[in-house]
Design an enzyme around this catalytic site. Structure first.
Site, PDB file in Angstrom:
ATOM      1  CD  GLU A  28      22.331  36.486  20.837  1.00  0.00           C
ATOM      2  OE1 GLU A  28      21.910  35.426  21.350  1.00  0.00           O
ATOM      3  OE2 GLU A  28      22.494  37.531  21.497  1.00  0.00           O
ATOM      4  CG  HIS A  39      23.637  36.514  24.756  1.00  0.00           C
ATOM      5  ND1 HIS A  39      22.776  37.436  24.204  1.00  0.00           N
ATOM      6  CD2 HIS A  39      23.964  36.992  25.980  1.00  0.00           C
ATOM      7  CE1 HIS A  39      22.596  38.439  25.051  1.00  0.00           C
ATOM      8  NE2 HIS A  39      23.302  38.197  26.147  1.00  0.00           N
ATOM      9  CB  CYS A  41      19.953  38.380  27.227  1.00  0.00           C
ATOM     10  SG  CYS A  41      20.931  39.198  28.487  1.00  0.00           S
TER      11      CYS A  41
END
Lengths: 259, 973
Positions: A224, A222, A96
């Site tokens: 994560e 994302h 990002c």
């Protein structure tokens, strides 16, 4: 080979650092969180690490434009450090805002005589949006995407629309298999990926790009944010997966040095 | 020094985002339907740089060469004023001097990184319009392009040759001659000095200084006004109140303490050793136990008056301010999620119907949402919960409630200032912004407020606050300070005043770092400049603390020391500019004594139209499309609700990730499955009937939302936020006291403690019209925010229907309670009974539901609120992409001569719809056996909602596509 060491770089406004630490730790990495000022004071620091991750957030507020100020800091002060890191066969991941910084810094796609070949600019919707997207992997260039065909991950950004300076540049990146990750349509659509399946209007539905070696990779979604099954937006309907789709990406990075 | 101007245009073929947005706003407000605008963002850069350097900055810093083009020239150069085709009319919009400009600040630092010398930067926006009338230019300027409270519009080219940097301040000690003033003079001083104190308070101050045989300094008077302000001391609700209602008269010495606070005390006593409250109504946020290692803290504040004048900045600093509350609680909590609730006037009001001085509600809403978005997202705090209510009475006085939950290690949950500690200011610099915010927020808004209190309006800089947060958490874990608090309303005067209350403080105002020259000592003392925290740092830790801050480029300055004198002494250089006993500030305010009266409005029955004249399908669609119920996806998606990686139940749920979840659940500790659920309850419409039942319903709603996702009802803590009209009127205050009594009763009955709260009074808007002074008072608006705890988030459920063949149960009793309902709203029916809460049944229901969820009986669970059963089941069906077939015949009810429409749309409290698989029915029924419940239908694949009435005829028969469209379309902006 010992557990690879991961340097997660934070700057003023970085805010996805702790979950990125968590994701790399789940994947088996040995992780340190380092402030940009520490790195500026000691540019030799990355030599002790195998993986560098620039996590999401709003570095320096994304004031002026997303990732610009941190990207310039890297251009002005850390260019050599990162080029050395890259050429030592190590891995760099930008998620990002980290992707935006990699693009702005010239680390991911080198400048040509007219400047930066590509940008991540304002979403066609004109606003920040948080939503989940279906992703497809093209080619096997990116080390991070090894063995992954598709993923379901969230995006959360305002400036993620990938635009190249010319159609020829886009073709060249495509030909070199550097457009490694793309948004795909949720429903059959004859190749067209409508909004919001392509959430930002990226050219060629680009969601992630790697460099010519495949060891530097940036993506807007994302990973994560989907390492644990309870992060999936529909786990209460579909049941808990064994692990989140994003976890494999971090495991790929760690395993790259273990194999 | 040269002043360079850099104009940045979209490159050919690239969208002009800002220009398009402005044109579409103009169309939305009915100002112009086919406007084309060319928008430019620009920078004025003043420094020792030449043309090639200016061009380098344009290329490498300011513009994006792939999608933008620039014009770089000396300010005033002709090239900057060459109009694009067909758009000769030029306008510039700039922030007024002194208003926070985060982009300019970041740009200044970024240029230093280039090794160039630049001393000042200002940003601006520039608009090229087609030739149009001066009237149109002025309308566009005031309605869309600029906000007069923070921005200035320059028509034509910019004619600046340098940027103003502020002029030096020359010290002069000012006294305010108060001793000889008569009552009228005192009140004039209170008003014109923006102290907003009452006559009795002014007389008390006068008396105090007469005794001392001297006049107060301006700083002394301001210190007292700030500390005694409604905003800081909550003097009305914590004051003496004589309250009368149908049960007779009650006298309170301290109303809040004897109702809401007393309820919490009783709950804690009853819990005995199992008491899980840690600190309530004491610190900047309430603290409760979370797990073996952590506590959680929760606070909700309002930022109504600033948001009325400047929606973006007001909401921006509202969320920024409330985030500092957990940061300033105990020794500092880490913010883990936000909740934001807004009240606006309907966005479709005609521009010509707006009273003077009022921003259009559509603009207010867009500004508020952007303000919260930009601050919350930048801070990296997920905004997971919220609601928006619409009512005409919020026209001049919108409400903006911002809340934050924080996580704090158990051993860092308390603080103690020690005499001898340095007083340290960390974070943003002090400027002239936000002066008189505390006293202003305690006053009524008028159409003149904009010009009177422009200084109270601010823009935040989230990154500064994020940087402060980063260092504070590290310093906390290293034990480098003994106390911390936030600089909120009242600035240093409140922060230092509160921290030093038990010790005393000596403050060196000349040591505070300033944004620019020219601030007087009093301005420094009361400035509410954002992003500042005040810490108490033992001298032995200063070096380590300072070096930590320096390593992350966070400014930290010693501005004084805590002393054991019990006095507040302010110095500027070596001049004493204020010297007051702490006791005067904190105990010296004369008690406010108020009368409060509640008279129940006459009840009238709701006349249900004949069944033949009602189209129930249409009514359901109208309610789904009513603004309060309609999907808020446009807002929710603009907030990052997943940052920090702990998202378990998102605000939008279901097969297409777009159904209305009841509560959000997050895991604040990533290697644990223990979760926090956040929800809210509010229904200002019920307040028009009875504020007691309004408050009771809000509490029930907040709790049932939490319970519906799987939170443990015995571990829910709640917050109150009262936003009311002018409480000097006994009947307005009476309606508030009545709501507080309900809070007390319900909290005790449910064993659900209030742990913090806040009030905002005098929410009225006055203006002059042809018929004289008009006042719009907001409806009584009590927000209840709930924070629940979930032992194992993997047992949570969502409200979307899951699988054909499962049984649909209703749990809870349906009564004839259509008063204030959304059915009454869309069908324009008056009267009726407002929903009440049967606390015994409700408490058992919550416990049983929780057990059922824990034991895996329930696949989907949804609470029933606005629109009742019909809306609840429709939402479950379209969120799940499935159909249902229901019958009302078995719905447990005590409606006399059941009327189908009443059962469909009554908003009786404490009710849930549950989807239960066949194999779980017996177990589920055992758990709810003592409660009103029934199987009322089944989930199917038809993608239709079919509801049969008492005679067996279908009352509702609609496709989920149509129902969902009704629900999604109104706010699909």
């Amino acid at each position: 080979m010992p557990t690879p060491r991961v340097l997660i770089l934070r700057a003023p406004g970085t805010n996805c650092d702790l979950e990125s630490v968590h994701a790399f730790e789940l994947a088996g990495g040995n992780v340190d969180l380092v402030h940009i000022n520490q790195l500026l004071a000691n540019p030799a620091l990355p030599r002790q690490y195998q993986i560098l991750c620039l996590p999401g957030g709003f570095s320096y507020g994304d004031d002026i434009s997303a990732g610009r100020i941190l990207g310039n800091q890297i251009r002005h002060h850390l260019q050599e450090t990162l080029v050395e890191f890259k050429s030592a066969g190590k891995l760099i991941l930008g998620i990002c805002n980290g992707f935006q910084v990699l693009i702005r810094s010239g680390i991911l796609l080198a400048d040509d005589d007219q400047g930066e070949p590509a940008t991540l600019t304002w979403n066609s919707s004109g606003k920040f949006e948080d939503r989940w997207v279906k992703l497809g992997v093209d080619g096997h260039k990116s080390v991070f995407l090894n063995g992954i065909e598709s993923m379901y991950l969230p995006v959360a950004h305002a400036e993620g629309k990938f635009v190249t300076r010319s159609a020829a540049l886009l073709d060249r990146l495509k030909g070199a298999c550097q457009l490694a990750l793309r948004y795909t349509a949720l429903h059959a659509s004859n190749g067209h990926v409508p909004y919001p399946d392509n959430p930002n209007g990226s050219q060629a539905n680009v969601a992630g790009v790697c460099d010519e070696t495949g060891r530097v990779f940036g993506l807007m979604p994302h990973p994560e944010r989907f390492v644990d099954p309870t992060q999936h937006p529909r786990w209460t309907r579909e049941g808990l997966q064994e692990h989140g789709d994003g976890l494999l990406l971090f495991q790929n990075a760690v395993r790259y040095f273990e194999s | 020094m040269t002043l360079w101007q850099i104009d940045i245009y979209s490159a050919d073929g690239q969208p002009d985002r800002l220009g398009t947005a402005v044109a579409s706003d103009a169309a939305d407000l009915g100002l112009a339907s086919d406007l084309t605008i060319c928008a430019v963002r620009g920078f004025l850069v003043q420094g020792e740089i030449d043309e090639s350097q200016a061009n380098q900055l344009a290329r490498e810093l300011f513009a994006d060469g792939v999608v933008e083009r620039t014009v770089v020239a000396r300010a005033g150069d002709q090239r900057l004023s060459e109009p694009p085709n067909g758009k000769p009319q030029l306008l510039h919009v700039m922030l007024k001097p002194g208003v926070m400009d985060p982009v300019a600040q970041s740009a200044l630092n970024a240029i230093a990184d280039f090794g160039l010398k630049v001393e000042a930067i200002r940003t601006f926006r520039k608009f090229w319009l087609p030739a149009t009338s001066a009237d149109m230019v002025s309308t566009l300027s005031s309605r869309i392009l600029a906000n007069d409270s923070i921005e200035q519009v320059i028509v034509g080219p910019l004619e600046l040759d340098h940027l103003q940097l502020g002029s030096p301040y020359e010290f002069e000690l000012l006294h305010v001659a108060i001793r000889d003033l008569d009552d009228e003079g005192l009140m004039r001083l209170s008003r014109e000095g923006q102290l907003y104190l009452t006559l009795v308070e002014m007389q008390t101050i006068q008396h105090y200084f007469r005794e001392l045989s001297r006049d107060p300094t301006d700083a002394e008077l301001e210190s007292i006004a700030q500390t005694w302000s409604e905003h800081c001391s909550h003097k009305t609700l914590a004051g003496r109140i004589a309250y009368r209602d149908e049960n007779g008269e009650q006298r309170f010495e301290n109303m809040l303490k004897e109702t809401i606070f007393a309820a919490t005390q009783q709950i804690r006593r009853d819990l005995g050793e199992d008491d899980w409250c840690v600190s309530v109504f004491e610190d900047n946020a309430g603290i409760v136990r979370f797990d073996d290692d952590y506590n959680v803290v929760f606070k909700v504040e309002t930022h109504n008056h600033p948001s009325a004048l400047e929606p973006y900045g007001g909401a921006n600093t509202g969320i920024g301010g409330v985030i500092r509350d957990p940061m300033g609680t105990g020794l500092g909590a880490k913010p883990i999620c936000n909740t934001d609730v807004f009240c606006f006037a309907p966005p479709d009001i005609s521009t010509s119907d707006l009273p003077p001085g009022v921003l259009h509600p559509r603009r207010v809403m867009k500004g508020v949402v952007s303000g919260v978005r930009d601050y919350g997202n930048r801070m990296g705090i997920p905004t997971v919960n919220g609601a928006i209510y619409f009512d005409e009475r919020y026209l001049g006085n919108p409400l903006v409630y911002c809340g934050n939950v924080g996580l704090i290690p158990r051993d860092k949950s308390s603080k103690e200032v020690k005499a001898g500690d340095w007083i340290v200011s960390v974070g943003g610099r002090t400027g002239r912004d936000g002066i008189h915010g505390a006293t202003f927020s305690s006053a009524e808004l008028t159409s003149e407020s904009e010009s009177l209190s422009g200084g109270a309006v601010q823009i935040g800089n989230a990154i500064t606050e994020k940087m402060v947060l980063d260092v504070i958490l590290q310093a906390r874990d290293r034990g480098l300070y003994s106390a911390v608090t936030d600089c909120g309303a009242g600035g240093f005067s409140s922060a230092v005043g509160e921290m030093g209350e038990k010790t005393g403080a000596e403050v060196w105002l000349d040591k505070a770092p300033l944004k620019y020259d020219g601030l007087s000592y009093t301005e420094i003392w009361i400035s509410e400049a954002q992003e500042r925290m005040v810490l108490s740092v033992p001298p032995g830790n200063w070096d380590e603390f300072e070096s930590l801050c320096r390593s992350e480029r966070v400014e930290a300055s010693i501005i004084g020391k805590f002393v054991s004198t019990g006095r507040l002494q302010l110095k500027y250089n070596d001049n004493i500019v204020a010297d007051l006993p702490m006791e005067l500030l904190h105990e010296g305010r004369p008690p406010i004594v108020r009368d409060a009266v509640y008279e129940a409005p006459a009840t009238t029955p709701l006349e249900m139209p004949a069944a033949s004249s009602l189209d129930l399908n249409a009514a359901l669609c109208k309610i789904l499309g009513s603004l309060n119920v309609a999907s808020k996806e446009w807002v929710i998606r603009q907030y990052d609700h997943e940052v920090q990686g702990g998202s378990v139940i998102k605000p939008l749920v279901g097969v297409e990730n777009d159904g209305p979840g009841d509560a959000a659940v997050v895991r604040p500790v990533l290697n644990s499955y223990r979760g926090i659920a956040v929800s809210c309850g509010m229904n200002p419409r019920y307040g028009d009937f009875d504020t007691y039942h309004m408050a009771a319903s809000a509490i029930d709603e907040a709790i049932r939302n939490c319970v519906a996702v799987g939170a443990d009802p015995s571990r829910i803590s709640i917050l109150d936020n009262f936003c009311w009209g002018y409480t000097d009127r006994p009947e307005t205050l009476g309606s508030l006291v009545r709501a507080a009594l309900a809070c007390r009763d319900l909290a005790i009955a449910f064993g659900t403690p209030f742990i913090s709260g806040k009030d905002s009074l005098n929410n009225e808007f006055s203006y002059e019209s042809a018929d004289g002074k008009q006042t719009i008072s907001i409806p009584p608006s009590l927000l209840i925010s709930a924070m629940g705890q979930v032992e194992d988030v993997r047992k949570c459920v969502t409200m979307d229907l899951k699988e054909a063949g499962n049984a649909i149960y209703i749990v809870g009793l349906t009564s004839n309670e259509l008063g204030g309902s959304h059915f009454a709203l869309v069908e324009q029916l008056a009267g009726g009974e407002v929903p009440k809460v049967n606390t015994d049944v409700a408490k058992q229901t919550f416990a049983a539901l929780h057990q059922a969820i824990q034991s895996g009986c329930i696949r989907a669970c949804h609470d029933l609120s606005e629109g009742g059963l019909a809306v609840g089941i429709a939402e479950m069906a379209f969120a799940g992409g499935l159909g249902v077939s229901l019958s009302l015949v078995n719905v447990p009810n005590n409606v006399d001569s059941p009327v189908d429409a009443t059962i469909l749309f009554s908003e009786s409290n404490s009710r849930f719809i549950c989807e239960v698989p066949a194999g779980m029915k017996a177990k589920f029924e055992r758990l709810v056996s003592n409660l009103p419940h029934a199987v009322i239908g089944e989930v199917n694949d038809s993608r239709r909602v079919v509801i049969g009435g008492s005679t067996g005829d279908p009352l509702i028969d609609n496709s989920i596509a149509e129902l969902k469209e009704a629900w999604q379309s109104p706010l699909r902006w």
